[in-house]
Design a protein around this motif. Structure first.
Motif, PDB file in Angstrom:
ATOM      1  N   ILE A   1       1.247  42.332 -46.510  1.00  0.00           N
ATOM      2  CA  ILE A   1       0.721  42.046 -47.837  1.00  0.00           C
ATOM      3  C   ILE A   1      -0.647  42.711 -47.976  1.00  0.00           C
ATOM      4  N   GLY A   2      -0.840  43.371 -49.091  1.00  0.00           N
ATOM      5  CA  GLY A   2      -2.109  44.052 -49.332  1.00  0.00           C
ATOM      6  C   GLY A   2      -2.408  45.134 -48.321  1.00  0.00           C
ATOM      7  N   GLY A   3      -1.367  45.724 -47.747  1.00  0.00           N
ATOM      8  CA  GLY A   3      -1.566  46.760 -46.751  1.00  0.00           C
ATOM      9  C   GLY A   3      -1.882  46.244 -45.365  1.00  0.00           C
ATOM     10  N   LEU A   4      -1.870  44.910 -45.166  1.00  0.00           N
ATOM     11  CA  LEU A   4      -2.171  44.313 -43.873  1.00  0.00           C
ATOM     12  C   LEU A   4      -0.890  43.747 -43.254  1.00  0.00           C
ATOM     13  N   GLU A   5      -0.708  43.970 -41.970  1.00  0.00           N
ATOM     14  CA  GLU A   5       0.437  43.425 -41.248  1.00  0.00           C
ATOM     15  C   GLU A   5       0.059  42.069 -40.652  1.00  0.00           C
ATOM     16  N   HIS A   6       0.905  41.062 -40.893  1.00  0.00           N
ATOM     17  CA  HIS A   6       0.624  39.703 -40.437  1.00  0.00           C
ATOM     18  C   HIS A   6       1.739  39.222 -39.510  1.00  0.00           C
ATOM     19  N   THR A   7       1.344  38.558 -38.417  1.00  0.00           N
ATOM     20  CA  THR A   7       2.256  37.728 -37.632  1.00  0.00           C
ATOM     21  C   THR A   7       1.699  36.314 -37.714  1.00  0.00           C
ATOM     22  N   LEU A   8       2.327  35.522 -38.576  1.00  0.00           N
ATOM     23  CA  LEU A   8       1.808  34.182 -38.871  1.00  0.00           C
ATOM     24  C   LEU A   8       2.631  33.135 -38.130  1.00  0.00           C
ATOM     25  N   LEU A   9       1.946  32.332 -37.342  1.00  0.00           N
ATOM     26  CA  LEU A   9       2.577  31.217 -36.621  1.00  0.00           C
ATOM     27  C   LEU A   9       2.123  29.913 -37.259  1.00  0.00           C
ATOM     28  N   THR A  10       3.077  29.080 -37.665  1.00  0.00           N
ATOM     29  CA  THR A  10       2.758  27.733 -38.140  1.00  0.00           C
ATOM     30  C   THR A  10       3.483  26.746 -37.239  1.00  0.00           C
ATOM     31  N   GLY A  11       2.827  25.647 -36.924  1.00  0.00           N
ATOM     32  CA  GLY A  11       3.429  24.735 -35.959  1.00  0.00           C
ATOM     33  C   GLY A  11       3.139  23.280 -36.236  1.00  0.00           C
ATOM     34  N   LEU A  12       4.038  22.449 -35.753  1.00  0.00           N
ATOM     35  CA  LEU A  12       3.900  20.987 -35.799  1.00  0.00           C
ATOM     36  C   LEU A  12       4.262  20.452 -34.422  1.00  0.00           C
ATOM     37  N   GLU A  13       3.398  19.620 -33.873  1.00  0.00           N
ATOM     38  CA  GLU A  13       3.669  19.001 -32.573  1.00  0.00           C
ATOM     39  C   GLU A  13       3.450  17.508 -32.682  1.00  0.00           C
ATOM     40  N   VAL A  14       4.419  16.742 -32.193  1.00  0.00           N
ATOM     41  CA  VAL A  14       4.271  15.296 -32.111  1.00  0.00           C
ATOM     42  C   VAL A  14       4.548  14.880 -30.675  1.00  0.00           C
ATOM     43  N   GLY A  15       3.922  13.797 -30.255  1.00  0.00           N
ATOM     44  CA  GLY A  15       4.124  13.375 -28.881  1.00  0.00           C
ATOM     45  C   GLY A  15       3.697  11.949 -28.641  1.00  0.00           C
ATOM     46  N   SER A  16       4.133  11.437 -27.517  1.00  0.00           N
ATOM     47  CA  SER A  16       3.703  10.107 -27.072  1.00  0.00           C
ATOM     48  C   SER A  16       3.610  10.125 -25.558  1.00  0.00           C
ATOM     49  N   GLN A  17       2.671   9.368 -25.039  1.00  0.00           N
ATOM     50  CA  GLN A  17       2.477   9.227 -23.598  1.00  0.00           C
ATOM     51  C   GLN A  17       2.219   7.764 -23.279  1.00  0.00           C
ATOM     52  N   ASP A  18       3.016   7.220 -22.390  1.00  0.00           N
ATOM     53  CA  ASP A  18       2.832   5.854 -21.908  1.00  0.00           C
ATOM     54  C   ASP A  18       2.441   5.922 -20.442  1.00  0.00           C
ATOM     55  N   ASN A  19       1.308   5.334 -20.118  1.00  0.00           N
ATOM     56  CA  ASN A  19       0.758   5.466 -18.770  1.00  0.00           C
ATOM     57  C   ASN A  19       0.295   4.108 -18.255  1.00  0.00           C
ATOM     58  N   ARG A  20       0.684   3.771 -17.032  1.00  0.00           N
ATOM     59  CA  ARG A  20       0.220   2.542 -16.369  1.00  0.00           C
ATOM     60  C   ARG A  20      -0.241   2.919 -14.971  1.00  0.00           C
ATOM     61  N   ARG A  21      -1.472   2.544 -14.653  1.00  0.00           N
ATOM     62  CA  ARG A  21      -2.040   2.920 -13.360  1.00  0.00           C
ATOM     63  C   ARG A  21      -2.836   1.750 -12.806  1.00  0.00           C
ATOM     64  N   TYR A  22      -2.530   1.400 -11.584  1.00  0.00           N
ATOM     65  CA  TYR A  22      -3.303   0.326 -10.969  1.00  0.00           C
ATOM     66  C   TYR A  22      -3.653   0.694  -9.533  1.00  0.00           C
ATOM     67  N   ARG A  23      -4.659   0.016  -9.005  1.00  0.00           N
ATOM     68  CA  ARG A  23      -5.184   0.360  -7.683  1.00  0.00           C
ATOM     69  C   ARG A  23      -5.510  -0.900  -6.900  1.00  0.00           C
ATOM     70  N   LEU A  24      -5.190  -0.854  -5.607  1.00  0.00           N
ATOM     71  CA  LEU A  24      -5.556  -1.881  -4.638  1.00  0.00           C
ATOM     72  C   LEU A  24      -6.433  -1.236  -3.571  1.00  0.00           C
ATOM     73  N   THR A  25      -7.480  -1.903  -3.158  1.00  0.00           N
ATOM     74  CA  THR A  25      -8.370  -1.357  -2.141  1.00  0.00           C
ATOM     75  C   THR A  25      -8.346  -2.219  -0.887  1.00  0.00           C
ATOM     76  N   ALA A  26      -8.866  -1.631   0.179  1.00  0.00           N
ATOM     77  CA  ALA A  26      -8.973  -2.333   1.461  1.00  0.00           C
ATOM     78  C   ALA A  26     -10.430  -2.344   1.906  1.00  0.00           C
ATOM     79  N   ALA A  27     -10.754  -3.230   2.828  1.00  0.00           N
ATOM     80  CA  ALA A  27     -12.118  -3.307   3.352  1.00  0.00           C
ATOM     81  C   ALA A  27     -12.440  -2.053   4.158  1.00  0.00           C
ATOM     82  N   ASN A  28     -13.693  -1.590   4.050  1.00  0.00           N
ATOM     83  CA  ASN A  28     -14.126  -0.415   4.796  1.00  0.00           C
ATOM     84  C   ASN A  28     -14.121  -0.698   6.295  1.00  0.00           C
ATOM     85  N   GLN A  29     -13.977   0.380   7.049  1.00  0.00           N
ATOM     86  CA  GLN A  29     -14.075   0.283   8.507  1.00  0.00           C
ATOM     87  C   GLN A  29     -15.036   1.358   9.013  1.00  0.00           C
ATOM     88  N   THR A  30     -15.715   1.071  10.084  1.00  0.00           N
ATOM     89  CA  THR A  30     -16.648   2.017  10.703  1.00  0.00           C
ATOM     90  C   THR A  30     -16.106   2.447  12.057  1.00  0.00           C
TER      91      THR A  30
END
Length: 689
Positions: A345-374
């Motif tokens: 268009i108008g003497g210009l060459e275009h490569t036009l990308l249009t996009g839609l992204e949808v997503g969901s992330q479910d994350n559960r993270r837990y931690r247990l610790t122990a007593a230090n040792q020397t």
């Protein structure tokens, strides 16, 4: 170290009777955009989501193609980037891929076929065609994160040509690996491909071992001449003993036996299972309009347990060990729709990308610790670990919608522009189960990009670019929200870059880039009031990158790269013993890195390769007023040898750390410093059938 001795004998024997060799492995599935038998690449579909010549991209892009992966026997994602400038391995606590790109640490800016694969695990390359490393902030196409750059794996897909291959490998430390790659044209419209992996071995570290399996069937179906459907499923399982390296002493890595485990190997199991399914449909309305929709669902099930060095070695040779158990369950769902329009268009060459992204992330993270040792550093092994202290439990549910556009505008043969915008809306439900606190956070981010390319001739380009990206406060692994940051805007990363690219010939490509990458809206402790948090623009990386990839002659190929970066803190941060002064260099970032890999084909049977990697000294972590540990610089040499037995069979011999250099490859903190692999070798039999 005794395990290595037979390999040393074998190497001496080989060097005394023959010349090292490296060459064309001749396997199926080579990237069609790269000339055969070369490390040079002409195109990338990752940087713009359109098949664009590298010389027309206004950013630094490193394409690690199948030829390079095979020649170097890079079988993991971490190994693949070893010879790529500007990106370095982080330690990853011995259980995950982690990278530092232009001074920014990430465990999440990792993608598979352009879709986020952000969980913490080690990725194998048994089903991967190539690895694309995109430098700089990449927010407009990849969304949140992408602060210093992103790593995109391009997977092997089913094609309409029959081929089969397998590989068998034996190596140092009882390593054994087998892969199978079968592709079948079932009908003129239906093709199937199957990749299978089995891999296990020990380590030079006493008590450390690993075992992994993978299976990945993929299918291609042509609905009609204009519509292609691809779908597949991968199961990947990795089980290993985690290893977090050595402690420090007197501001240096502790000088002990590099095969010693500082902690308890038997109490450090790691295991992850990854189940991933994708569905892709692509339709060409015409030669100028294309639509593609990709859906990927991945379920990650991971736990890891660590007993590791938790202090430096004291003057009385004592060491504190710490331990914890960590469990993560994550489900990712992503859907991307891209429409590409080619028009004038108008003497210009275009490569036009249009996009839609949808997503969901479910994350559960837990931690247990122990007593230090020397323990004593002379016997740094412990037992009787009880992980029974409830330390952390966080649940994160994310839903997001993103819209984006990108226009590649060609004014004429000399002038081009790349413009882009992306709007992300993230909604996060965060539940700190342990503390019974809940938050609902909404983040709106507008990423942008503008690049200009000037081409005085067809084989030379100069470019300037600006791009940015954002990181919400939930962080890389989605659980970084706290009372202190819940109301803060996302961090922002801004990249400025100028560079040049030269296509010397069809099989030799060079790049040079200068950049400045700024990190804005960092949350830090107020130096004037320890009870408060403040937001500052507090980190900056300035550097240059150089690459040269391809064939210097018909027989001689080269991979060469150099990176210089000045990555520093730009505002005073913290207080007391945790204070970090303005001008302090960032931890785990060396100012200088270089690599060079050379291969020469003597004849149709024998070839040779030798490589060298070098890194300047760096801090194990960003120094504070009370803690500073320096990792010395190093140079490592690698080599490889190849023989084509017949048209379908190749045997290759790869050696890492040829001179058995003791070096330190990465660090997680000042007392978790990773020792580089000693001299090791592997022999691989590759057969088409």
């Amino acid at each position: 170290m005794n395990k290595v001795s037979p390999i040393k004998v074998l190497i001496m024997s080989i060097f005394s009777t023959s010349t090292l060799f490296a060459g064309d492995l001749g396997l199926q599935g080579i990237d069609v955009t790269a000339p055969a038998s070369t490390y040079s690449n002409s195109y990338s579909g990752s940087a713009t989501k359109t098949n664009t010549r590298l010389i027309d991209l206004p950013q630094s892009v490193n394409v690690i193609n199948q030829e390079q992966l095979k020649d170097q026997q890079a079988t993991s994602l971490g190994q693949s980037i070893t010879y790529a400038p500007g990106i370095d391995l982080d330690q990853g606590e011995g259980n995950r891929d982690a990278f530092i790109i232009r001074g920014n640490k990430t465990t999440a800016d990792i993608f598979l076929d352009g879709v986020k694969d952000d969980a913490e695990y080690y990725r194998d390359l048994y089903n991967i065609e190539r690895v694309d490393v995109l430098m700089g902030a990449n927010g407009i196409l990849f969304g949140k994160g992408g602060s210093g750059g992103i790593v995109n794996r391009v997977s092997k897909q089913a094609s309409f040509i029959d081929f089969n291959s397998y590989s068998l490998q034996l190596g140092s430390f009882d390593s054994r690996r087998a892969t199978l790659d079968i592709n079948r044209k079932i009908t003129d419209r239906f093709a199937v491909r199957l990749n299978v992996l089995a891999d296990k071995g020990d380590s030079f570290i006493k008590g450390v071992n690993y075992e992994k399996q993978g299976i990945n069937p993929v299918f291609t179906y042509l609905l009609d001449d204009k519509t292609t459907v691809k779908f597949g499923r991968e199961y990947f399982h990795d089980q290993r003993v985690g290893y977090r390296g050595i402690p420090s002493q007197n501001k240096r890595p502790y000088n002990g036996n590099r095969g010693t485990y500082y902690g308890a190997a038997s109490a450090s199991p790691n295991e992850v299972s990854v189940n991933s399914t994708f569905f892709n449909i692509e339709h060409n309305f015409s030669d100028n309009v294309n639509i593609k929709n990709t859906t990927r669902y991945t379920d990650y099930d991971k736990y890891y347990q660590n007993v590791y060095a938790g202090s430096s070695v004291s003057s009385s040779d004592m060491l504190t060990l710490k331990g914890y158990y960590d469990n993560t369950q994550r489900q990712n769902f992503f859907n991307q729709t891209d429409v590409t329009w080619n028009f004038e268009i108008g003497g210009l060459e275009h490569t036009l990308l249009t996009g839609l992204e949808v997503g969901s992330q479910d994350n559960r993270r837990y931690r247990l610790t122990a007593a230090n040792q020397t323990v004593s550093i002379h016997n740094p092994v412990s037992s009787g670990w009880n992980f029974n202290t409830y330390a952390r439990d966080k649940k994160t549910d994310i839903r997001y919608t993103s819209v984006y556009f990108q226009d590649q505008i060609k004014i004429n043969n000399q002038h081009q522009f790349v413009l882009g915008l992306r709007k992300d809306h993230y909604e996060t439900d965060f539940n700190n189960v342990k503390d019974s606190t809940k938050f609902n956070i909404k983040d709106n981010m507008l990423s942008s990009r503008i690049g200009y390319i000037f081409k005085p001739t067809e084989n030379i380009s100069y470019y300037v670019s600006y791009s940015n990206a954002y990181q919400p406060r939930n962080g890389d692994q989605l659980d970084g929200i706290s009372n202190d940051n819940v109301n803060q805007d996302p961090e922002k990363f801004v990249n400025y870059e100028v560079g040049t690219k030269i296509q010397f010939n069809e099989q030799l490509f060079g790049t040079f880039a200068l950049y400045q990458l700024e990190r804005e809206r960092m949350q830090i402790t107020d130096p004037d009031d320890v009870t408060k948090k403040i937001i500052v623009d507090g980190q900056r990386s300035r550097g240059l990158e150089f690459t040269l990839n391809g064939n210097l002659t018909d027989r001689y190929s080269v991979l060469a790269g150099y990176n210089y970066v000045n990555a520093e803190i730009t505002k005073d941060q913290g207080v007391g013993s945790s204070a970090i002064s303005k001008g302090t260099r960032l931890g785990n970032v060396a100012s200088h890195n270089f690599s060079i890999w050379n291969k020469y084909e003597f004849n149709s049977t024998w070839s040779a390769a030798i490589g060298m990697i070098g890194r300047g000294e760096m801090y194990a972590a960003t120094p504070t007023s009370s803690t500073s540990v320096t990792i010395p610089g190093w140079v490592r040499m690698d080599a490889a040898a190849y023989a084509r037995i017949d048209e379908k069979t190749i045997v290759q011999f790869n050696i890492e750390n040829l001179l058995d250099k003791t070096y330190y490859s990465s660090a997680h903190n000042v007392n978790n410093i990773m020792v580089g692999m000693p001299l090791n070798a592997k022999i691989t039999w590759i057969r088409d059938f």
